[in-house]
Design a protein around this motif. Structure first.
Motif, PDB file in Angstrom:
ATOM      1  N   LEU A 245      -6.557  -2.172 -21.017  1.00 36.94           N
ATOM      2  CA  LEU A 245      -6.456  -3.199 -19.832  1.00 36.94           C
ATOM      3  C   LEU A 245      -7.525  -4.178 -19.593  1.00 36.94           C
ATOM      4  CD1 LEU A 245      -5.089  -0.515 -17.220  1.00 36.94           C
ATOM      5  CD2 LEU A 245      -3.694  -2.389 -18.166  1.00 36.94           C
ATOM      6  N   TRP A 246      -8.601  -3.960 -20.096  1.00 43.05           N
ATOM      7  CA  TRP A 246      -9.497  -4.865 -20.215  1.00 43.05           C
ATOM      8  C   TRP A 246      -9.839  -5.583 -21.422  1.00 43.05           C
ATOM      9  CZ3 TRP A 246     -14.392  -1.583 -18.501  1.00 43.05           C
ATOM     10  CH2 TRP A 246     -13.993  -0.964 -17.296  1.00 43.05           C
ATOM     11  N   ALA A 247     -10.407  -6.830 -21.533  1.00 42.44           N
ATOM     12  CA  ALA A 247     -10.615  -7.708 -22.669  1.00 42.44           C
ATOM     13  C   ALA A 247     -11.988  -7.220 -23.455  1.00 42.44           C
ATOM     14  CB  ALA A 247     -11.063  -9.159 -22.217  1.00 42.44           C
ATOM     15  N   GLY A 248     -12.845  -6.689 -22.363  1.00 43.51           N
ATOM     16  CA  GLY A 248     -13.988  -6.124 -23.109  1.00 43.51           C
ATOM     17  C   GLY A 248     -13.679  -4.750 -23.744  1.00 43.51           C
ATOM     18  N   VAL A 249     -14.363  -4.255 -24.791  1.00 43.94           N
ATOM     19  CA  VAL A 249     -13.893  -3.162 -25.503  1.00 43.94           C
ATOM     20  C   VAL A 249     -15.263  -2.084 -25.642  1.00 43.94           C
ATOM     21  CG1 VAL A 249     -11.686  -3.559 -26.197  1.00 43.94           C
ATOM     22  CG2 VAL A 249     -13.452  -3.863 -27.729  1.00 43.94           C
TER      23      VAL A 249
ATOM     24  N   GLY B 268      -3.109 -14.568 -17.248  1.00 42.00           N
ATOM     25  CA  GLY B 268      -3.868 -14.491 -15.848  1.00 42.00           C
ATOM     26  C   GLY B 268      -5.201 -14.338 -15.962  1.00 42.00           C
ATOM     27  N   LEU B 269      -5.764 -13.548 -16.865  1.00 40.75           N
ATOM     28  CA  LEU B 269      -7.182 -13.315 -17.145  1.00 40.75           C
ATOM     29  C   LEU B 269      -7.733 -14.622 -17.712  1.00 40.75           C
ATOM     30  CD1 LEU B 269      -9.293 -10.874 -17.441  1.00 40.75           C
ATOM     31  CD2 LEU B 269      -8.438 -10.511 -19.778  1.00 40.75           C
ATOM     32  N   SER B 270      -6.967 -15.334 -18.518  1.00 38.74           N
ATOM     33  CA  SER B 270      -7.463 -16.403 -19.002  1.00 38.74           C
ATOM     34  C   SER B 270      -7.676 -17.422 -18.002  1.00 38.74           C
ATOM     35  CB  SER B 270      -6.641 -17.021 -20.245  1.00 38.74           C
ATOM     36  OG  SER B 270      -6.687 -16.192 -21.418  1.00 38.74           O
TER      37      SER B 270
ATOM     38  N   GLY C   9     -19.643 -13.230 -19.342  1.00 40.81           N
ATOM     39  CA  GLY C   9     -19.602 -11.997 -20.480  1.00 40.81           C
ATOM     40  C   GLY C   9     -19.917 -10.628 -20.553  1.00 40.81           C
ATOM     41  N   ARG C  10     -21.001 -10.518 -20.594  1.00 39.17           N
ATOM     42  CA  ARG C  10     -21.395  -9.157 -20.513  1.00 39.17           C
ATOM     43  C   ARG C  10     -22.977  -9.174 -20.192  1.00 39.17           C
ATOM     44  NH1 ARG C  10     -16.922  -7.624 -19.310  1.00 39.17           N
ATOM     45  NH2 ARG C  10     -15.828  -6.023 -20.416  1.00 39.17           N
ATOM     46  N   GLY C  11     -23.526  -8.484 -19.358  1.00 40.61           N
ATOM     47  CA  GLY C  11     -24.915  -8.281 -18.926  1.00 40.61           C
ATOM     48  C   GLY C  11     -25.895  -8.185 -20.194  1.00 40.61           C
TER      49      GLY C  11
ATOM     50  N   PRO D 165     -20.227 -10.539  -8.350  1.00 39.98           N
ATOM     51  CA  PRO D 165     -19.914  -9.136  -8.689  1.00 39.98           C
ATOM     52  C   PRO D 165     -18.744  -8.808  -9.794  1.00 39.98           C
ATOM     53  CG  PRO D 165     -19.049  -9.419  -6.450  1.00 39.98           C
ATOM     54  CD  PRO D 165     -19.465 -11.028  -6.901  1.00 39.98           C
ATOM     55  N   HIS D 166     -18.883  -9.433 -10.999  1.00 41.89           N
ATOM     56  CA  HIS D 166     -17.703  -9.056 -11.981  1.00 41.89           C
ATOM     57  C   HIS D 166     -16.443  -9.334 -11.325  1.00 41.89           C
ATOM     58  CE1 HIS D 166     -17.246  -6.952 -16.048  1.00 41.89           C
ATOM     59  NE2 HIS D 166     -16.253  -7.603 -15.876  1.00 41.89           N
ATOM     60  N   ILE D 167     -16.382 -10.570 -10.879  1.00 42.53           N
ATOM     61  CA  ILE D 167     -15.160 -10.994 -10.248  1.00 42.53           C
ATOM     62  C   ILE D 167     -14.754 -12.537 -11.231  1.00 42.53           C
ATOM     63  CG2 ILE D 167     -14.847  -9.956  -8.129  1.00 42.53           C
ATOM     64  CD1 ILE D 167     -16.382 -13.622  -8.703  1.00 42.53           C
ATOM     65  N   ALA D 168     -15.334 -12.870 -12.178  1.00 43.34           N
ATOM     66  CA  ALA D 168     -15.205 -14.091 -12.949  1.00 43.34           C
ATOM     67  C   ALA D 168     -13.719 -13.982 -13.172  1.00 43.34           C
ATOM     68  CB  ALA D 168     -15.888 -14.248 -14.158  1.00 43.34           C
ATOM     69  N   SER D 169     -13.053 -12.894 -13.561  1.00 46.28           N
ATOM     70  CA  SER D 169     -11.799 -13.030 -13.975  1.00 46.28           C
ATOM     71  C   SER D 169     -11.177 -11.456 -13.885  1.00 46.28           C
ATOM     72  CB  SER D 169     -11.296 -13.368 -15.283  1.00 46.28           C
ATOM     73  OG  SER D 169      -9.800 -13.851 -15.180  1.00 46.28           O
ATOM     74  N   ALA D 170     -10.057 -11.356 -13.453  1.00 48.08           N
ATOM     75  CA  ALA D 170      -9.641  -9.855 -13.550  1.00 48.08           C
ATOM     76  C   ALA D 170      -8.219  -9.859 -14.342  1.00 48.08           C
ATOM     77  CB  ALA D 170      -9.383  -9.284 -12.088  1.00 48.08           C
ATOM     78  N   THR D 171      -7.822  -8.751 -15.070  1.00 46.99           N
ATOM     79  CA  THR D 171      -6.523  -8.595 -15.566  1.00 46.99           C
ATOM     80  C   THR D 171      -5.561  -8.497 -14.407  1.00 46.99           C
ATOM     81  OG1 THR D 171      -7.433  -7.061 -17.186  1.00 46.99           O
ATOM     82  CG2 THR D 171      -5.295  -6.839 -17.038  1.00 46.99           C
ATOM     83  N   ARG D 172      -4.462  -9.446 -14.537  1.00 41.72           N
ATOM     84  CA  ARG D 172      -3.376  -9.620 -13.505  1.00 41.72           C
ATOM     85  C   ARG D 172      -2.258  -8.583 -14.039  1.00 41.72           C
ATOM     86  NH1 ARG D 172      -6.806 -13.055 -10.038  1.00 41.72           N
ATOM     87  NH2 ARG D 172      -8.214 -13.534 -11.719  1.00 41.72           N
TER      88      ARG D 172
HETATM   89  C1  OXD Z   1     -12.518  -7.353 -18.953  1.00 40.61           C
HETATM   90  C2  OXD Z   1     -13.272  -7.561 -17.735  1.00 40.61           C
HETATM   91  O1  OXD Z   1     -13.001  -7.165 -20.022  1.00 40.61           O
HETATM   92  O2  OXD Z   1     -12.615  -7.409 -16.718  1.00 40.61           O
HETATM   93  O3  OXD Z   1     -11.349  -7.383 -19.014  1.00 40.61           O
HETATM   94  O4  OXD Z   1     -14.672  -7.631 -17.962  1.00 40.61           O
END
Ligand code: OXD
Ligand code: NDP
Length: 310
Positions: free
Chosen positions: A69-73, A93-95, A224-226, A272-279
């Motif tokens: 469900l996430w872009a990051g794996v 939606g995430l994009s 991106g990621r911390g 707080p890690h809200i740049a984008s969310a899976t919709r």
């Molecule tokens: C993702 C994230 O990887 O929300 O989808 O950071």
């Protein structure tokens, strides 16, 4: 026989996803049994969040794919018990959410909006910001999200450079790649945006050496990621004025602990890690399409390259 779909994410997510997934599976013409619990050996597909209870895939003997469900794996790609295909989330939606967060914060930094919000001290300082065409932006990571953000920024007039692992060509952007392209990508950047995945090759990509490649006064955005950032090096570069501002959405430890120096730093903005969310609605369609493809014997979309780590 229905196709058995296990939803393996935190409990509260079931409420958000159950109806969109049921709807999308039916729309894809699938007779599916969707549940948040199943005997493992009856599961055909696993809809997955890496922070869920499911960490051992061994008992899922008949499962055909894990659909992230996430872009990051980064928290699942190295799981040794995972021996079936892993697809990551690519969701419109995430994009779109990421485009809005990145363009919003780039414009905020470019226009110096913070200084007007925080600095209403009775002094009239009529210094206008430059035009976007005079503010080069570099995006590290030219995948789904980096490309979408780069194109949006280019449409606003920013000269945009993107950096990736392999050679690319994107209309309206300068594209550089590989370790040899990094110095050029950073040396002209007044704003740098990190949209790389976290892999062993991208860890600490922004470190003392690469921060020094940026011009004095450059600003950093990290949705991106911390782990892409050497935190001590960034704090030192902020303190000596080489980096003017950092807007950070992702951190090595999340939630960011209250004692972390980023919170109180005058040149840092924490989101707080809200740049984008899976919709849920759009993501459910992506999941259903991949299950449809699996059942039709077609290749899955958005497969993760396990050896590359993303
Ligand atoms: C993702 C994230 O990887 O929300 O989808 O950071
Ligand atoms: P993609 O996999 O589509 O793109 C990744 C990009 O990074 C590609 O351009 C890839 O190069 C490049 N890359 C990977 N490794 C290297 C390397 N060693 N050197 C140079 N470039 C490299 O990912 P997305 O665009 O979909 O997502 C990017 C990241 O954004 C996610 O992994 C996740 O960490 C983060 N994210 C954060 C969210 C948030 O809310 N904060 C939300 C969603 C995602 P190439 O094109 O050559 O393969």
């Amino acid at each position: 026989m229905p196709v058995n779909v296990l939803f393996a994410a935190r409990e509260e997510k079931w409420e958000d996803y159950e109806q969109p997934l049921r709807h999308a599976l039916a729309k894809a013409g699938l007779e599916a049994d969707l549940r948040s619990q199943f005997p493992p050996d009856e599961v055909d597909y696993i809809v997955y969040a890496p922070n869920s209870w499911l960490q051992d895939f061994t008992p899922y003997t008949r499962a055909k794919a894990v659909l992230n469900l996430w872009a990051g794996v980064e928290n699942v790609v190295g799981n040794a018990s995972l021996r079936i295909p892993l697809a990551r989330m690519v969701d419109e939606g995430l994009s779109q959410g990421m485009v809005e967060w990145v363009t919003g914060h780039v414009l905020r930094l470019h226009l110096g909006i913070d200084s007007h919000i925080n600095g209403q001290d009775g002094h009239w300082r009529p210094t206008a910001p430059p035009l976007a065409k005079n503010r080069p932006v570099t995006i590290l990571g030219l995948g789904t999200l980096g490309t979408a953000c780069g194109q949006a920024l280019a449409a606003l007039g920013f000269p945009v450079t993107g950096w990736s692992r392999s050679k690319k060509s994107v209309d309206g952007m300068t594209c550089l790649y590989g370790p040899e392209g990094l110095q050029q990508a950073l040396s002209g950047a007044e704003i740098v945006v990190l949209l790389l995945p976290h892999t062993p090759h991208t860890e600490n990509v922004l470190n003392a050496e690469t921060l020094a490649m940026l011009p004095k006064g450059a600003m950093v955005l990290n949705p991106g990621r911390g782990a892409l950032v050497d935190d001590a090096a960034l704090l030192a570069a902020l303190d000596r004025g080489h980096i003017a501002q950092a807007t950070l959405d992702t951190f090595r430890t999340e939630p960011l602990p209250p004692e972390n120096p980023y919170w109180a730093h005058p040149k840092v903005t924490v989101t707080p890690h809200i740049a984008s969310a899976t919709r849920c609605d759009t993501a459910a369609e992506v999941i259903a399409e991949n299950i449809r493809r699996g059942e039709a014997g077609l290749d899955f979309l958005h497969l993760v390259d396990r050896s590359a780590g993303y």
